[in-house]
Design an enzyme around this catalytic site. Structure first.
Site, PDB file in Angstrom:
ATOM      1  N   VAL A  38     125.614  95.781  30.827  1.00 49.60           N
ATOM      2  CA  VAL A  38     125.634  96.855  31.809  1.00 49.60           C
ATOM      3  C   VAL A  38     126.827  96.602  32.715  1.00 49.60           C
ATOM      4  O   VAL A  38     126.972  95.518  33.274  1.00 49.60           O
ATOM      5  CB  VAL A  38     124.341  96.886  32.657  1.00 49.60           C
TER       6      VAL A  38
ATOM      7  N   ASP B 120     106.494  97.676  31.012  1.00 46.43           N
ATOM      8  CA  ASP B 120     107.230  96.476  31.418  1.00 46.43           C
ATOM      9  C   ASP B 120     107.498  96.525  32.923  1.00 46.43           C
ATOM     10  O   ASP B 120     108.594  96.244  33.384  1.00 46.43           O
ATOM     11  CB  ASP B 120     108.545  96.356  30.642  1.00 46.43           C
TER      12      ASP B 120
ATOM     13  N   LEU C 140     127.260  93.940  35.389  1.00 49.18           N
ATOM     14  CA  LEU C 140     126.097  93.802  36.259  1.00 49.18           C
ATOM     15  C   LEU C 140     124.994  93.003  35.597  1.00 49.18           C
ATOM     16  O   LEU C 140     124.182  92.383  36.269  1.00 49.18           O
ATOM     17  CB  LEU C 140     125.559  95.190  36.634  1.00 49.18           C
ATOM     18  N   GLY C 141     124.950  93.054  34.262  1.00 52.82           N
ATOM     19  CA  GLY C 141     123.904  92.342  33.549  1.00 52.82           C
ATOM     20  C   GLY C 141     124.159  92.329  32.060  1.00 52.82           C
ATOM     21  O   GLY C 141     124.956  93.111  31.547  1.00 52.82           O
TER      22      GLY C 141
ATOM     23  N   GLY D  81     122.177  92.150  28.188  1.00 46.47           N
ATOM     24  CA  GLY D  81     120.925  92.351  27.484  1.00 46.47           C
ATOM     25  C   GLY D  81     121.040  91.881  26.056  1.00 46.47           C
ATOM     26  O   GLY D  81     122.054  91.299  25.659  1.00 46.47           O
ATOM     27  N   SER D  82     120.013  92.143  25.284  1.00 46.16           N
ATOM     28  CA  SER D  82     119.990  91.713  23.890  1.00 46.16           C
ATOM     29  C   SER D  82     121.059  92.389  23.046  1.00 46.16           C
ATOM     30  O   SER D  82     121.601  91.799  22.134  1.00 46.16           O
ATOM     31  CB  SER D  82     118.625  92.019  23.275  1.00 46.16           C
ATOM     32  N   PHE D  83     121.332  93.663  23.340  1.00 45.77           N
ATOM     33  CA  PHE D  83     122.232  94.442  22.491  1.00 45.77           C
ATOM     34  C   PHE D  83     123.590  94.716  23.120  1.00 45.77           C
ATOM     35  O   PHE D  83     124.471  95.265  22.473  1.00 45.77           O
ATOM     36  CB  PHE D  83     121.612  95.797  22.137  1.00 45.77           C
ATOM     37  N   GLY D  84     123.764  94.393  24.381  1.00 36.31           N
ATOM     38  CA  GLY D  84     125.029  94.716  25.030  1.00 36.31           C
ATOM     39  C   GLY D  84     125.020  94.325  26.488  1.00 36.31           C
ATOM     40  O   GLY D  84     124.325  93.410  26.900  1.00 36.31           O
TER      41      GLY D  84
END
Length: 185
Positions: free
Chosen positions: A29, A140, A21-22, A24-27
């Protein structure tokens, strides 16, 4: 195999991981579906090697701690966290209609009644107020962190920059997305 690896195997054994689904910086989703109930969840898979410092892992732990505080129908729910030597799996409620940002882009200019649905019913304000009553500041808040469910209700998500505060004490660091920051920051 240690107990955590067994738990991760059990988690993944009971869920079928689906599309991403998406990122990110670390992994990433991924959507996951329970094998027997077909209930869908969002599974965040955080790779420990990508978290280059203990500070980064501490931020992830703070986000998990904060998410565990919330039991509200319009704040994304944390179901389970499973840690292995290589990854951290964070299982959360799956919201099937994506980000409010994408909805607005797709719809173009919102019709007045649609805008009223989000503003007059205080969809966003009530979610933020709930966080503040629990002494959590999101830091955020943006359209990409507001998700829509199948009924068009807003769900508040992504507590990665959030923190716990106390009455009378102000957080000193500036956080958030530069594109959403007030002028002068």
């Amino acid at each position: 195999m240690d107990n955590r690896a067994d738990t991760a195997k059990s988690l993944l054994g009971n869920h079928r991981l689906g599309k991403t689904l998406g990122l990110g910086s670390f992994g990433k989703v991924k959507i996951a579906e329970h094998v027997h109930t077909r209930y869908k969840v969002a599974t965040i898979i955080l790779n420990r090697r990508k978290m280059k410092s203990p500070d980064m892992e501490e931020k992830v732990r703070r986000e998990i701690k904060i998410c565990r505080l919330f039991v509200h129908p319009h704040v994304i729910r944390l179901y389970e966290v499973v840690e292995t030597p290589t990854d951290i799996y964070v299982v959360m409620k799956y919201v099937n209609h994506g980000e409010l940002f994408d909805y607005i882009i797709e719809m173009g200019r919102l019709q007045e009644d649609t805008g009223r649905h989000f503003s007059q019913q205080k969809q966003i304000i009530l979610r933020v107020e709930y966080c503040h009553r629990n002494m959590v500041v999101h830091r955020d808040l943006k359209l990409e962190n507001l998700l829509l469910d199948s009924r068009g209700n807003v769900k508040l998500a992504d507590f990665g920059l959030s923190n716990i505060t106390r009455d009378g004490h102000f957080l000193r660091m500036i956080y958030g997305s530069p594109n959403y920051a007030a002028p002068g920051f």
